[in-house]
Design a protein around this motif. Structure first.
Motif, PDB file in Angstrom:
ATOM      1  N   VAL A 222       0.862  -1.177   0.000  1.00  0.00           N
ATOM      2  CA  VAL A 222       0.000   0.000   0.000  1.00  0.00           C
ATOM      3  C   VAL A 222       0.905   1.236   0.000  1.00  0.00           C
ATOM      4  O   VAL A 222       1.937   1.246   0.668  1.00  0.00           O
ATOM      5  CB  VAL A 222      -0.901   0.014   1.261  1.00  0.00           C
ATOM      6  CG1 VAL A 222      -1.764   1.272   1.294  1.00  0.00           C
ATOM      7  CG2 VAL A 222      -1.767  -1.237   1.314  1.00  0.00           C
ATOM      8  N   PRO A 223       0.568   2.299  -0.746  1.00  0.00           N
ATOM      9  CA  PRO A 223       1.386   3.516  -0.711  1.00  0.00           C
ATOM     10  C   PRO A 223       1.538   4.047   0.710  1.00  0.00           C
ATOM     11  O   PRO A 223       0.610   3.968   1.515  1.00  0.00           O
ATOM     12  CB  PRO A 223       0.589   4.499  -1.581  1.00  0.00           C
ATOM     13  CG  PRO A 223      -0.200   3.618  -2.510  1.00  0.00           C
ATOM     14  CD  PRO A 223      -0.543   2.401  -1.709  1.00  0.00           C
ATOM     15  N   VAL A 224       2.725   4.595   1.022  1.00  0.00           N
ATOM     16  CA  VAL A 224       3.037   5.048   2.380  1.00  0.00           C
ATOM     17  C   VAL A 224       3.346   6.539   2.384  1.00  0.00           C
ATOM     18  O   VAL A 224       4.108   7.031   1.547  1.00  0.00           O
ATOM     19  CB  VAL A 224       4.251   4.282   2.954  1.00  0.00           C
ATOM     20  CG1 VAL A 224       4.619   4.810   4.344  1.00  0.00           C
ATOM     21  CG2 VAL A 224       3.967   2.787   3.010  1.00  0.00           C
ATOM     22  N   LEU A 225       2.713   7.251   3.312  1.00  0.00           N
ATOM     23  CA  LEU A 225       3.102   8.626   3.618  1.00  0.00           C
ATOM     24  C   LEU A 225       4.044   8.534   4.808  1.00  0.00           C
ATOM     25  O   LEU A 225       3.621   8.307   5.942  1.00  0.00           O
ATOM     26  CB  LEU A 225       1.878   9.480   3.978  1.00  0.00           C
ATOM     27  CG  LEU A 225       1.288  10.350   2.877  1.00  0.00           C
ATOM     28  CD1 LEU A 225       0.017  11.035   3.360  1.00  0.00           C
ATOM     29  CD2 LEU A 225       2.298  11.387   2.426  1.00  0.00           C
ATOM     30  N   GLU A 226       5.334   8.695   4.548  1.00  0.00           N
ATOM     31  CA  GLU A 226       6.343   8.396   5.559  1.00  0.00           C
ATOM     32  C   GLU A 226       6.555   9.555   6.520  1.00  0.00           C
ATOM     33  O   GLU A 226       6.848  10.674   6.119  1.00  0.00           O
ATOM     34  CB  GLU A 226       7.665   8.065   4.872  1.00  0.00           C
ATOM     35  CG  GLU A 226       8.779   7.685   5.822  1.00  0.00           C
ATOM     36  CD  GLU A 226      10.056   7.341   5.087  1.00  0.00           C
ATOM     37  OE1 GLU A 226      11.089   7.146   5.773  1.00  0.00           O
ATOM     38  OE2 GLU A 226      10.041   7.272   3.847  1.00  0.00           O
ATOM     39  N   THR A 227       6.397   9.275   7.810  1.00  0.00           N
ATOM     40  CA  THR A 227       6.785  10.230   8.842  1.00  0.00           C
ATOM     41  C   THR A 227       8.163   9.830   9.358  1.00  0.00           C
ATOM     42  O   THR A 227       8.604   8.703   9.142  1.00  0.00           O
ATOM     43  CB  THR A 227       5.779  10.256   9.998  1.00  0.00           C
ATOM     44  OG1 THR A 227       5.765   8.970  10.635  1.00  0.00           O
ATOM     45  CG2 THR A 227       4.373  10.569   9.492  1.00  0.00           C
ATOM     46  N   GLY A 228       8.830  10.752  10.034  1.00  0.00           N
ATOM     47  CA  GLY A 228      10.208  10.456  10.401  1.00  0.00           C
ATOM     48  C   GLY A 228      10.521  10.670  11.859  1.00  0.00           C
ATOM     49  O   GLY A 228       9.828  11.389  12.576  1.00  0.00           O
TER      50      GLY A 228
END
Length: 420
Positions: A222-228
């Motif tokens: 699934v597409p990921v909106l990456e937080t850091g």
């Protein structure tokens, strides 16, 4: 993981997708009314939330959770009011959907509009903070998205109670309660199942430590909106005013040391250090901060430990700080390039050219001049709540508020045009 559990998670995702369709038909007023009602019910039922939270804290203490983790897990009347007030702020913000971003007409008369629309179903995977349950829900619903919440086991009782209260509130509104799904299973295979449910989930947002984020990014289809994670640096330049530098640094380090926008490394120009190191170390000692430094720091401050490679990369999430002395702003930038996580960085200087150079050369989602890194926060920047802080460069970067949870749709209107 049992077949029954697998089927249950898939059914929750299917219900979320159906609810997203209904949610997309609601007016801004209907969404706002529902969000405000949820906020009101959370405040009214604060004692129930605190009672559930106490169970999580007792479990955490038995498991010897770190003080940083306990801080993230702990709820108080003030924190409950804060996240409920965050929902009220979200309700007051402009609806990010249905906005015509651009419009033009082709030579053949075909009219083209690009319009903002919800992402659809958001899968939220996060760790110990129960406030994320509320923040993510508010932002998702306002932007027309359904949300599937998978919180960490450490906050299970708190999250279950919060979601129960939100469901009860939503049943009295136009938003179906199925738009908010909570996965209570603590089986790690459940999380892995979410990674691959591309037919039901439109985007995954991981929020937590490096291992969680890495697991999602490396394994999800699934597409990921990456937080850091936040190895945030503060650079005190040779031309820094000590009356600005020390309060800014102490705020960034000690206001809430367990959060991702807290300072973890202090970089100091050697000219400033030579003049002001005694005041700096007096304040560090007063605040009970453990120091890991280079040779210049250790030689000036006997209580400091010599920093290792690990210390420069560490996200302490507590009262620890790595301190490095440098000869120039370029050396400071090189250090940030090597160890930073592209989250939040700050320069303290009265030299405008140095500040401009630092801010143009450092690669991070948020960069500050003469201010604390603690402002990298959706609420502090006027977004209401936030769903996470993105350190990537595609789609969204920095604190992700409502606009980050939308995409665009091209709408074409014609009078019978065909392509020849």
């Amino acid at each position: 993981m049992s077949i029954a559990t697998t089927n249950l998670i898939e059914q929750q995702a299917i219900e979320a997708k159906k609810a997203a369709k209904i949610l997309n038909l609601l007016s801004t007023e209907e969404k706002n009314e529902a969000i405000l009602h949820v906020a009101s019910m959370l405040k009214k039922n604060a004692n129930l939330i605190l009672k559930a939270n106490k169970l999580d804290l007792i479990k955490g203490e038995k498991a010897n959770f770190t003080s940083a983790l306990i801080d993230r897990l702990t709820l108080t009347h003030e924190r409950i009011n804060d996240f409920a007030d965050g929902l009220c702020q979200v309700a007051e913000l402009e609806d990010p959907t249905g906005i015509v971003k651009s419009s033009w007409t082709l030579e053949n008369g075909l009219k083209v509009d690009t319009v903002t629309v919800p992402l659809g179903v958001i899968g939220m995977i996060y760790e110990a903070r129960p406030n994320v349950t509320v923040d993510a829900t508010g932002l998702a619903l306002k932007s027309g998205n359904a949300v599937i919440l998978k919180g960490g086991s450490s906050a299970l009782e708190s999250n279950k109670m919060i979601v129960q209260i939100m469901h009860n509130a939503l049943e009295e509104t136009r938003i179906p309660k199925e738009a908010v799904q909570f996965i209570s299973s603590t089986n790690r295979e459940v999380t892995k199942q979410l990674f691959t449910m591309k037919e039901h989930i439109d985007v995954l947002i991981p929020r937590g430590g490096a291992s969680l984020i890495s697991a999602v990014v490396n394994n999800a289809t699934v597409p990921v909106l990456e937080t850091g994670v936040g190895n945030c640096h503060i650079y005190i330049d040779a031309n820094a005013d000590i009356n600005k530098a020390l309060p800014i640094f102490i705020n960034a380090k000690t206001d809430r040391p367990a959060v991702c926008n807290a300072a973890e490394t202090l970089i100091v120009h050697e000219e400033w250090f030579n003049v002001h190191h005694k005041q700096l170390f007096e304040m560090l000692k007063e605040q009970g901060i453990d120091v890991f430094g280079d040779e210049a720091v250790v030689n000036s401050f006997p209580m400091a430990s010599l920093a290792t490679e690990k210390d420069w990369a560490e996200e302490y999430l507590g009262l620890g700080i790595a301190i490095k002395t440098v000869k120039s702003v370029d050396e400071a930038i090189d250090h940030i390039d090597q160890y930073g996580t592209k989250h939040s960085e700050a320069v303290i200087t009265d030299n405008a050219e140095t500040a401009k150079y630092f801010m143009s050369q450092v690669d991070a989602a948020a960069i500050y001049h003469n201010a604390s890194t603690r402002f990298t926060d959706g609420g502090a920047l006027g977004f209401g709540a936030e769903i996470g802080i993105s350190t990537q460069k595609l789609h969204a970067r920095g604190p992700m508020g409502l606009p980050a949870l939308t995409t665009v749709k091209y709408l074409m209107s014609g009078t019978g045009q065909i392509r020849e």
